[in-house]
Design a protein around this motif. Structure first.
Motif: not given
Lengths: 214, 378
Positions: B213-235
């Motif tokens: 799925c990520c490969g398909r997003l990359i191939a279609e040049r579609r960005p992953l969801p951008q979210s500061r909250a997600l970055v903080v949660a991942c960290g």
């Protein structure tokens, strides 16, 4: 030391201290009293060394049944156990969740010896694993590595044998001293003949039975 | 919308595959000095997750675009041939590793080595072991990731078709199988040892599908969801994992009666903490400008070559890790020996990557972005 005489084949006899477990196998005793089967998880290869699959733990089972004919023992086929203790402990938790054993016999130390693990870190993992099993009311016995004569890198095993002994004392769990027993039988070869190839299953069964019947 | 044009080669995919291969090699020489500094010592996941996820990304680049009507049979055959080449590589690696372990055992007169590396069954039960080798059920120590990859490629036509049609449905189906695997203890049996595969393909296919799925997003040049909250949660999740792993808290807590896969660390079945750890790590990495950073950075090229030719490099790495293990048994382990073994092994793998890249594209082009569409599921 005088070799144990009762219940053990002559060629397999070792001194009593090798067959003594300092702590009780409480859960196993309880199940015996209740006349319920005891599920034993053996983690590691055959106790005697390489063995065909079907016979891997059959000698241990036979030796237990011979000594306690009325008791139902079920030997669960654990995984081979070939990773260092840290990783085996991860797998042990999965296996226990799946198999729900009453008694765990963990052959430990050989992979760590061959990987030259740090004995202190290795011992810490064993203490954690033993405490984890105890907190779940599961009886637990460490089995240290087998001994072989004339192996140039044998000192690698010696370090782990000492670490296992220290860890079992610290965590107050039992240890079957296979390494020392095999060393003893090797030394005694001149007097009592070549050790029987299945001594270790017999001695382990004897140690377990002595612990639960004292 | 699936693009008609080939996906331009993403150098960072090769780079991270190279990192994963180097890490797997280092981890496969247990307890060596450098193995204490690899990914698995700082969180739940390790290089195996990276390897499988990027295998999904690479499979997407190589096959997804061609999986339209009228091309599926041909692409399925291509994938089948690729899976067969992995199968053949697994056999070659098995033979070489078996020979190294047998030699170590014979020369030191120590059969415990055979036993611990799980080659003892081959000696004791050669006939059933042969059956196990042919059916991939015989998986000695350290030789279990290629069988997983073979099964994932065998599943790939179905997964690619599902991802091509609808990514959400694909993830739902794959996630459903993952969940069923965890809840009903599904798995593949090993043989002749009556155990389970070390890497359960029914669980790990979910990560492979995420890679598709990520490969398909990359191939279609579609960005992953951008979210500061997600970055903080991942960290925060990465920090929590670090504390649990470094603090020795693995196994110290029990959240039963919640299902075990939700809270414990289990590599065989890719438990949720591992999966989330890798996902958090991967998400944060995608926020870094790695692609731009790698452009023209010659020092990173050896890792890129390794990642670009991952099957031969991986196979060589497994064999060299066996040599490393045997050497550490015969000679007293020391930091110097560890560094020498790892450097020598990584050097040879990089050299193999360089040779294969040179053979494919020419010496001067090695490491530079290759022709578009050159990505392969290797």
């Amino acid at each position: 030391m005088t070799p144990a005489t009762a219940g053990v084949t002559v060629a397999c006899r070792v001194p009593d201290p090798y067959l003594h477990f300092p702590t009780d196998l409480k859960r196993t005793e309880r199940l015996m009293d209740l006349k319920r089967p005891i599920r034993i998880l053996v983690v590691g290869p055959a106790i005697e060394g390489p063995e065909v699959i079907e016979k891997r733990h059959s000698r241990l089972l036979a030796a237990l049944q011979q000594r306690l004919p009325g008791v139902g023992f079920e030997l669960l086929d654990g995984w081979h156990g070939w990773r260092v203790a840290e990783e085996d402990f991860d797998r042990l938790r999965s296996e226990v969740a799946e198999a729900k054993p009453d008694l765990i016999l963990w052959e430990v130390g050989t992979p760590d010896a061959l990987a030259s693990s740090d004995p202190g870190e290795f011992g810490d993992v064993l203490v954690r694993a033993a405490n984890w099993a105890k907190s779940r009311d599961i009886d637990f016995v460490f089995i240290d590595p087998p001994f072989l004569p004339h192996v140039p890198h044998e000192p690698l095993y010696g370090k782990m044998v000492l670490a296992i002994s220290a860890a079992s004392s610290q965590a107050r769990v039992n240890l079957f001293r296979r390494y020392a027993a095999m060393q003893y039988l090797e030394r005694m070869q001149g007097k009592i003949g070549a050790p029987h190839p299945h001594c270790m299953s017999e001695l382990l069964a004897e140690a377990i039975v002595r612990s639960v019947t004292r | 919308m699936i693009p008609d044009r080939p996906t331009p080669r993403i150098v960072s995919v090769d780079f991270w595959r190279g990192i994963a291969l180097a890490t797997i090699f280092i981890d496969h020489v247990p307890e060596n000095l450098l193995a204490h500094f690899t990914q698995r010592h700082f969180g739940f996941s390790d290089a195996a997750e990276t390897f499988v996820f990027l295998a999904g990304v690479a499979a997407c680049f190589a096959y997804l675009r061609h999986f339209g009507r009228g091309e599926r049979a041909h692409q399925t055959l291509r994938i089948g041939l690729r899976a067969f080449s992995l199968y053949a590589a697994n056999m070659v690696v098995l033979v070489f590793c078996g020979a190294i372990i047998a030699y170590a055992s014979l020369s030191t007169q120590d059969p415990r080595i055979l036993e611990i590396m799980q080659f003892d069954q081959l000696v004791k039960e050669p006939l059933s072991s042969l059956v196990g080798i042919a059916t991939l059920g015989f998986q000695p120590s350290g030789l279990n990731i290629l069988p997983l990859y073979i099964v994932l490629l065998a599943l790939a036509p179905l997964l690619i078709l599902a991802v091509r049609r609808n990514m959400r449905v694909a993830l739902g189906l794959s996630g459903g199988l993952y969940l069923a695997t965890q809840l009903f203890s599904l798995g593949l049996p090993s043989y002749p040892v009556p155990d389970a595969w070390f890497f359960n393909p029914l669980a790990w296919q979910f990560l492979f599908t995420l890679g598709l799925c990520c490969g398909r997003l990359i191939a279609e040049r579609r960005p992953l969801p951008q979210s500061r909250a997600l970055v903080v949660a991942c960290g925060l999740y990465l920090v929590l994992a670090l504390v649990i792993v470094r603090g020795g808290f693995i196994g110290a807590y029990d959240l039963s009666p919640l299902p075990r896969f939700l809270w414990d660390e289990d590599k065989t079945n890719l438990s949720l903490p591992r999966l989330l750890h890798f996902a958090a790590l991967a998400y944060l990495v995608t926020r870094l400008p790695v692609e731009a950073w790698l452009a023209g950075r010659a020092s990173c090229r050896p890792l890129i070559w390794m990642g670009r030719h991952s099957l031969p490099v991986f196979s060589l790495g497994v064999v060299l890790s066996m040599v490393g293990q045997a050497t550490r048994i015969v000679y007293p382990a020391s930091p110097g020996l560890d560094i020498l073994l790892v450097s020598f092994g990584l050097g040879l793998q990089m050299a193999l990557g360089w040779v294969l890249e040179w053979q494919k594209t020419g010496l001067t082009a090695a490491g530079a972005p290759a022709e578009p569409g050159a990505a392969r599921a290797s």
